[in-house]
Motif scaffolding. Sequence first.
Motif, PDB file in Angstrom:
ATOM      1  N   UNK A  51      55.360  17.966  33.781  1.00  0.00           N
ATOM      2  CA  UNK A  51      54.098  18.883  34.108  1.00  0.00           C
ATOM      3  C   UNK A  51      54.268  20.183  34.925  1.00  0.00           C
ATOM      4  N   UNK A  52      53.978  21.164  34.548  1.00  0.00           N
ATOM      5  CA  UNK A  52      54.189  22.560  35.655  1.00  0.00           C
ATOM      6  C   UNK A  52      52.998  22.598  36.459  1.00  0.00           C
ATOM      7  N   UNK A  53      53.334  22.383  37.602  1.00  0.00           N
ATOM      8  CA  UNK A  53      52.391  22.397  38.840  1.00  0.00           C
ATOM      9  C   UNK A  53      52.469  23.814  39.646  1.00  0.00           C
ATOM     10  N   UNK A  54      51.364  24.411  40.229  1.00  0.00           N
ATOM     11  CA  UNK A  54      51.678  25.396  40.998  1.00  0.00           C
ATOM     12  C   UNK A  54      50.749  25.682  42.135  1.00  0.00           C
ATOM     13  N   UNK A  55      51.001  26.216  42.890  1.00  0.00           N
ATOM     14  CA  UNK A  55      50.149  26.659  44.301  1.00  0.00           C
ATOM     15  C   UNK A  55      50.465  27.702  44.724  1.00  0.00           C
ATOM     16  N   UNK A  88      48.473  24.215  55.302  1.00  0.00           N
ATOM     17  CA  UNK A  88      47.920  24.646  56.649  1.00  0.00           C
ATOM     18  C   UNK A  88      46.922  25.785  56.761  1.00  0.00           C
ATOM     19  N   UNK A  89      46.034  25.836  57.607  1.00  0.00           N
ATOM     20  CA  UNK A  89      45.123  27.115  57.716  1.00  0.00           C
ATOM     21  C   UNK A  89      44.034  27.432  56.987  1.00  0.00           C
ATOM     22  N   UNK A  90      44.116  27.116  55.626  1.00  0.00           N
ATOM     23  CA  UNK A  90      43.096  27.586  54.677  1.00  0.00           C
ATOM     24  C   UNK A  90      43.444  26.537  53.347  1.00  0.00           C
ATOM     25  N   UNK A  91      42.273  26.476  52.674  1.00  0.00           N
ATOM     26  CA  UNK A  91      42.376  25.840  51.433  1.00  0.00           C
ATOM     27  C   UNK A  91      43.117  26.620  50.458  1.00  0.00           C
ATOM     28  N   UNK A  92      43.705  25.876  49.475  1.00  0.00           N
ATOM     29  CA  UNK A  92      44.283  26.655  48.175  1.00  0.00           C
ATOM     30  C   UNK A  92      43.969  25.751  46.902  1.00  0.00           C
ATOM     31  N   UNK A  93      44.308  26.347  45.778  1.00  0.00           N
ATOM     32  CA  UNK A  93      44.068  25.883  44.538  1.00  0.00           C
ATOM     33  C   UNK A  93      45.346  25.523  43.942  1.00  0.00           C
ATOM     34  N   UNK A  94      45.383  24.328  43.277  1.00  0.00           N
ATOM     35  CA  UNK A  94      46.721  23.766  42.601  1.00  0.00           C
ATOM     36  C   UNK A  94      46.138  23.803  41.106  1.00  0.00           C
ATOM     37  N   UNK A  95      47.394  24.166  40.302  1.00  0.00           N
ATOM     38  CA  UNK A  95      47.045  24.095  38.799  1.00  0.00           C
ATOM     39  C   UNK A  95      48.221  23.266  38.196  1.00  0.00           C
ATOM     40  N   UNK A  96      47.880  22.668  37.260  1.00  0.00           N
ATOM     41  CA  UNK A  96      48.702  21.782  36.338  1.00  0.00           C
ATOM     42  C   UNK A  96      48.446  22.056  34.842  1.00  0.00           C
ATOM     43  N   UNK A  97      49.568  22.341  34.159  1.00  0.00           N
ATOM     44  CA  UNK A  97      49.480  22.602  32.670  1.00  0.00           C
ATOM     45  C   UNK A  97      50.742  21.572  32.124  1.00  0.00           C
ATOM     46  N   UNK A  98      50.217  21.349  31.062  1.00  0.00           N
ATOM     47  CA  UNK A  98      51.265  20.652  30.069  1.00  0.00           C
ATOM     48  C   UNK A  98      51.073  20.799  28.679  1.00  0.00           C
ATOM     49  N   UNK A  99      52.059  20.751  27.832  1.00  0.00           N
ATOM     50  CA  UNK A  99      51.711  20.781  26.356  1.00  0.00           C
ATOM     51  C   UNK A  99      50.948  19.684  25.795  1.00  0.00           C
ATOM     52  N   UNK A 105      47.836  19.092  26.739  1.00  0.00           N
ATOM     53  CA  UNK A 105      46.695  18.726  27.610  1.00  0.00           C
ATOM     54  C   UNK A 105      45.962  20.057  28.150  1.00  0.00           C
ATOM     55  N   UNK A 106      44.562  19.829  28.428  1.00  0.00           N
ATOM     56  CA  UNK A 106      44.036  21.157  29.222  1.00  0.00           C
ATOM     57  C   UNK A 106      44.599  21.131  30.616  1.00  0.00           C
ATOM     58  N   UNK A 107      44.571  22.599  30.908  1.00  0.00           N
ATOM     59  CA  UNK A 107      45.049  22.945  32.067  1.00  0.00           C
ATOM     60  C   UNK A 107      43.945  22.393  33.167  1.00  0.00           C
ATOM     61  N   UNK A 108      44.361  21.962  34.227  1.00  0.00           N
ATOM     62  CA  UNK A 108      43.406  21.286  35.323  1.00  0.00           C
ATOM     63  C   UNK A 108      43.667  22.076  36.693  1.00  0.00           C
ATOM     64  N   UNK A 109      42.782  22.529  37.415  1.00  0.00           N
ATOM     65  CA  UNK A 109      42.760  22.897  38.782  1.00  0.00           C
ATOM     66  C   UNK A 109      41.937  22.568  39.533  1.00  0.00           C
TER      67      UNK A 109
END
Length: 816
Positions: free
Chosen positions: A39-43, A62-73, A75-79
């Motif tokens: 799965x391709x996972x990005x932050x 650290x310091x602030x919240x961030x969004x993680x995204x995951x995508x795979x053939x 499946x729906x992309x999740x964030x």
Amino acid sequence: MIKQYFALCALCLMACLAFAQEKLSIQVIDERANPIVGVTVSIGNITQTTNTRGMTTFPKVTGASQTVKASYLGYETASQVIPAGQSTLNLILKPAMHQTGEVFVQSTRARENGPTTFSNISKEELRKTNLGQDIPFLLDQTPGVVVSSDAGAGIGYTSMRIRGSDNERINVTLNGIPLNDAESMGSFFVNLPDFASSVESIQVQRGIGTSTNGAGAFGASVNIQTDVLETQPYAELNNSYGSFNSWKNTVKVGSGLLKNKYAFNARLSRIATDGYVERASANMQSFYLDGGVYTQKHTLKATLFSGKQTTYQAWYGTPEPLLTGNREELPAYADAMEIFDETERQRLFNADRRYNFYTYDGQTDNYQQTHAHLQYSFTPNDKVSIQSALHYTRGAGYFEEFRADDRLSRYNLPNVIHGTDTISRTDLVRQRWLDNHFYGVTYAANYKVSNDLRFTVGGAYNEYIGDHFGEVIWARYASTGNLGDRYYFNDAKKTDFNIYGKADYRKDDWLLNADLQYRIINYRAEGPDQRAVYLDFRDNLHFFNPKFGTTYFINESANVYGSYAYASKEPVRKDYAENPLNEFPRPERMHNVELGYRLRESNFNLGVNAYAMLYKDQLIATGALNDVGGSIRQNVPDSYRAGVEFDGAWIISPQFEWRATAALSTNKIRNFVEYIAIYDADWNMAGQQVNTYDKTDIALSPSTVLSSDFTYRPMEPLALSLTSKYVSRMYLDNTSSLDRSIDPSFVNNLRALYTLSAWGLERVDLNLAVNNVLNTKFATNGYTWGSIDPSGTHNFYNFYFPQATINFLLGLNIRF
């Protein structure tokens, strides 16, 4: 010094494994709690893939919240938003209700952790660098790549070499459909301006790679995937401006998913530049349209895209004395270039490195290429998928040139009688045309027996029909010629059939791979060519190309792999038409061995591989060019390329990231024979001098290619990057002569990308690139030719394609 510096950097990068950081562990699972591999996972700007347990790790937020995204053939992309300080996260991917388009490339791409040496370039990476330069320049930071531009700044005619192999040995496919020209085998991205704006991802496989469609891959294959389905509507305005009056204007829109089934996308682009080299301008337009029907099991997608370009010719290159400053040599060069007009001689003598031999206003290449693809995919269940495609490419265009005092007889025209004078020469303007059709079908079927065993069967049938002809459109003395008369006409036809089968089997810690391809080529051409030589040949070739490999998983983060591949490749048109040895060219054959090690950690990625490419009858560039800028080649019985490549990335902290590549190689010909023409006192060819070399370097094949990309993010919206590229000495011919070589180059670029979301806009990118920031004067391509004159002196003349000194591109991209 440069080599030592980069070697030290590589060692430092590997030593970084000793440092530990706090980590954020992410596991990706399906609805049944099964881990999903690959799965391709990005932050932010950091992208990873999950291991065999569906796990990947990042530096702790650290310091602030961030969004993680995951995508795979499939499946729906999740964030999901990650609160500051969180150290673990589980992401659940749901099966997609629609196929998105990745399925069109899965049969021709290398699998993650497969026994193939490859690099992936994502849409996000392309977005950071796409300011109007051609696709080869966007791949400049991948291992072993050397790029060049006729006009000097990456817009217009560009080229790339991978492992020393040029465009004619690099297989390029668009969604599995061949792009390479069937006769020249080259891929001309100038005919697809701004195509990168419609690209989802690119995979570069080095060496023979996996079985694919189209031309044989003898240095690399470039697998391009166009945009996949976006379920939400969008619009983009992408514009850039830069040095040499360079402009890029792009409008792109997408409907999103309509009625939960239909989607449409469109792009309109314009790119123009005056060029770094004098008059090396380019004016290019393109469009891209696609529309599809997307369901859970079926995808039917139609794509139409076209590019039109008018590019001023700069393929003559710049004489060496204008780069070295040895201007006392310019009179000899002027004679060799047949410049006898005093005004033109003085223009040469007073020129600088931006000199262009051509001055006629209409000295342009004019070509339009339109592609139509219809692709279908059927996935009845999670074990079976079937893809097929119909494609048609229509290409037509010409290059126009002025010819001073040319012979009328060359154009099948009688002499002109003017009073008592007989005129056999005249100034004229000619056009040389290509008019071609390329069409065919591709297909593939994938069967997943289990998580451990997969089969693929695929292939293609393609047919090419092309006409080559020339017309005189103006002459000072027109003789009996009429507008539209053709002074030569040569037609060609080529059919290409291939079928391949692939199998992957996972057993405990081993992954085994087998890949077998059978290919048939039938190629014929008939009729006089542009040299007034009757060209009539037929070649029927049958190739069997087997490939085997294995991967051993040391642990969840590391593996080693090895592979063996054998491939054959047919000669290109010019090899039949302009063979310097007057021989019928033989097909090339190659054994390719790859051994590699991969490591994927939370903050550190590493790939190291060794390779050997052993050739029989490799078609080697002699160093000379034909009259349209193509390299003249000859078969050599025994040659090889061998080397070591490194590709690494280290996330030092959320603010600092470093990527580096290295390609160290030896590229040799055994028992090379050089032939040099000898001329008598009347300048008639009187024979040839023969020189033999036990072992010599292959032309235009550097032994060292190094790159570095250091990125600093002082704040979340801003990224600053310094990219560096070192290319060692390259020889213009196959004699390893320093007098006929390109000096090493070390070039640095600065980039700044500021991204924000505001005023209801999804994304705004402000992108600045300052290229060649140290104002280095360098070249990465050139050619040479020469002979032995009546006095017995060996004269040779070197020409280079100088690349631009310091220049900039500034882009503003807005996505709604």
